[in-house]
Design a protein around this motif. Structure first.
Motif, PDB file in Angstrom:
ATOM      1  N   ILE A  70       1.028  -1.191  -0.168  1.00 25.61           N
ATOM      2  CA  ILE A  70       0.024  -0.074  -0.022  1.00 25.61           C
ATOM      3  C   ILE A  70       0.734   1.267   0.116  1.00 25.61           C
ATOM      4  O   ILE A  70       0.593   2.247  -0.776  1.00 25.61           O
ATOM      5  CB  ILE A  70      -1.003  -0.218   1.195  1.00 25.61           C
ATOM      6  N   ARG A  71       2.053   1.162   0.699  1.00 29.24           N
ATOM      7  CA  ARG A  71       2.968   2.349   0.838  1.00 29.24           C
ATOM      8  C   ARG A  71       3.466   2.792  -0.535  1.00 29.24           C
ATOM      9  O   ARG A  71       3.812   3.868  -0.931  1.00 29.24           O
ATOM     10  CB  ARG A  71       4.075   2.217   1.784  1.00 29.24           C
ATOM     11  N   ALA A  74       0.703   4.128  -2.755  1.00 27.45           N
ATOM     12  CA  ALA A  74       0.431   5.589  -2.283  1.00 27.45           C
ATOM     13  C   ALA A  74       1.389   6.616  -3.256  1.00 27.45           C
ATOM     14  O   ALA A  74       1.173   7.434  -3.696  1.00 27.45           O
ATOM     15  CB  ALA A  74       0.526   5.701  -0.798  1.00 27.45           C
ATOM     16  N   THR A  92      -2.349   9.394  -0.261  1.00 23.43           N
ATOM     17  CA  THR A  92      -1.897   9.132   1.017  1.00 23.43           C
ATOM     18  C   THR A  92      -2.362   7.415   1.217  1.00 23.43           C
ATOM     19  O   THR A  92      -2.995   6.735   0.307  1.00 23.43           O
ATOM     20  CB  THR A  92      -2.909   9.757   2.030  1.00 23.43           C
ATOM     21  N   GLU A  93      -1.817   6.833   2.104  1.00 26.07           N
ATOM     22  CA  GLU A  93      -1.810   5.322   2.247  1.00 26.07           C
ATOM     23  C   GLU A  93      -3.498   5.130   2.776  1.00 26.07           C
ATOM     24  O   GLU A  93      -3.795   3.975   2.233  1.00 26.07           O
ATOM     25  CB  GLU A  93      -0.925   4.826   3.429  1.00 26.07           C
ATOM     26  N   ARG A  94      -3.798   6.158   3.494  1.00 25.32           N
ATOM     27  CA  ARG A  94      -5.232   5.786   3.958  1.00 25.32           C
ATOM     28  C   ARG A  94      -6.274   5.862   2.636  1.00 25.32           C
ATOM     29  O   ARG A  94      -7.228   5.323   2.613  1.00 25.32           O
ATOM     30  CB  ARG A  94      -5.884   6.931   4.875  1.00 25.32           C
ATOM     31  N   ALA A  95      -5.869   6.970   1.775  1.00 23.03           N
ATOM     32  CA  ALA A  95      -6.758   6.797   0.665  1.00 23.03           C
ATOM     33  C   ALA A  95      -6.549   5.846  -0.313  1.00 23.03           C
ATOM     34  O   ALA A  95      -7.625   5.166  -0.824  1.00 23.03           O
ATOM     35  CB  ALA A  95      -6.494   8.228  -0.316  1.00 23.03           C
ATOM     36  N   GLN A 144      -6.155   2.719   0.753  1.00 19.86           N
ATOM     37  CA  GLN A 144      -6.934   1.618   1.576  1.00 19.86           C
ATOM     38  C   GLN A 144      -8.317   1.691   1.252  1.00 19.86           C
ATOM     39  O   GLN A 144      -8.951   0.494   1.275  1.00 19.86           O
ATOM     40  CB  GLN A 144      -6.425   1.637   3.124  1.00 19.86           C
ATOM     41  N   ARG A 145      -8.718   2.957   1.195  1.00 22.70           N
ATOM     42  CA  ARG A 145     -10.315   3.307   0.929  1.00 22.70           C
ATOM     43  C   ARG A 145     -10.757   2.656  -0.528  1.00 22.70           C
ATOM     44  O   ARG A 145     -11.628   2.226  -0.958  1.00 22.70           O
ATOM     45  CB  ARG A 145     -10.380   4.676   1.094  1.00 22.70           C
ATOM     46  N   SER A 153     -10.584  -0.895  -0.796  1.00 18.77           N
ATOM     47  CA  SER A 153     -11.758  -1.469   0.042  1.00 18.77           C
ATOM     48  C   SER A 153     -12.901  -1.436  -0.990  1.00 18.77           C
ATOM     49  O   SER A 153     -13.614  -2.406  -1.063  1.00 18.77           O
ATOM     50  CB  SER A 153     -12.032  -0.767   1.215  1.00 18.77           C
TER      51      SER A 153
END
Length: 120
Positions: free
Chosen positions: A32-33, A36, A42-45, A47-48, A51
């Motif tokens: 994921i890193r 990104a 971002t890593e969070r983006a 991940q979303r 998902s």
């Protein structure tokens, strides 16, 4: 070496979901890193987005130790009515080939996209 453009605001032709999917198509074991960094998200983006893609059946993953291996569903049809009948494989054949051309690497069919109709 190809110059990477700076950050950009406003609209773009390719969605972040397509960018993430193309990064995974290029390397099904990508972290994921690294997605990104490649997609400038971002890593969070990321991940979303992963998902979202998994929930709608475009992507699945298996856990191998601390790493994920992703599998793209190449025959899944794109969501928007304007792309009726176009598959994920058709989209990725453009995006992944473009990335390969930009990096100056020889073409080829990644094993996780076998049978997608992409040229070898």
């Amino acid at each position: 070496m190809v110059e990477v453009p700076g950050s950009h605001t406003g609209w773009t032709f390719i969605t972040n979901h397509a960018r993430v999917l193309a990064a995974i198509a290029d390397n099904p074991n990508i972290r994921i890193r690294d997605i990104a960094a490649r997609c400038r998200l971002t890593e969070r983006a990321v991940q979303r987005i992963i998902s979202d893609l998994e929930q709608d059946g475009y992507l699945s993953h298996t856990r191998e130790g601390r790493a994920n291996t992703y599998r793209i569903e190449p025959d899944k049809v794109l969501r928007h009515p304007a792309e009726a009948g176009l598959t994920v494989a058709a989209l990725l054949s453009l995006l992944v080939r473009d990335e390969t051309d930009r990096m100056g690497e020889p073409g080829g069919r990644p094993a996780h996209l076998a049978g997608t109709g992409r040229p070898s």
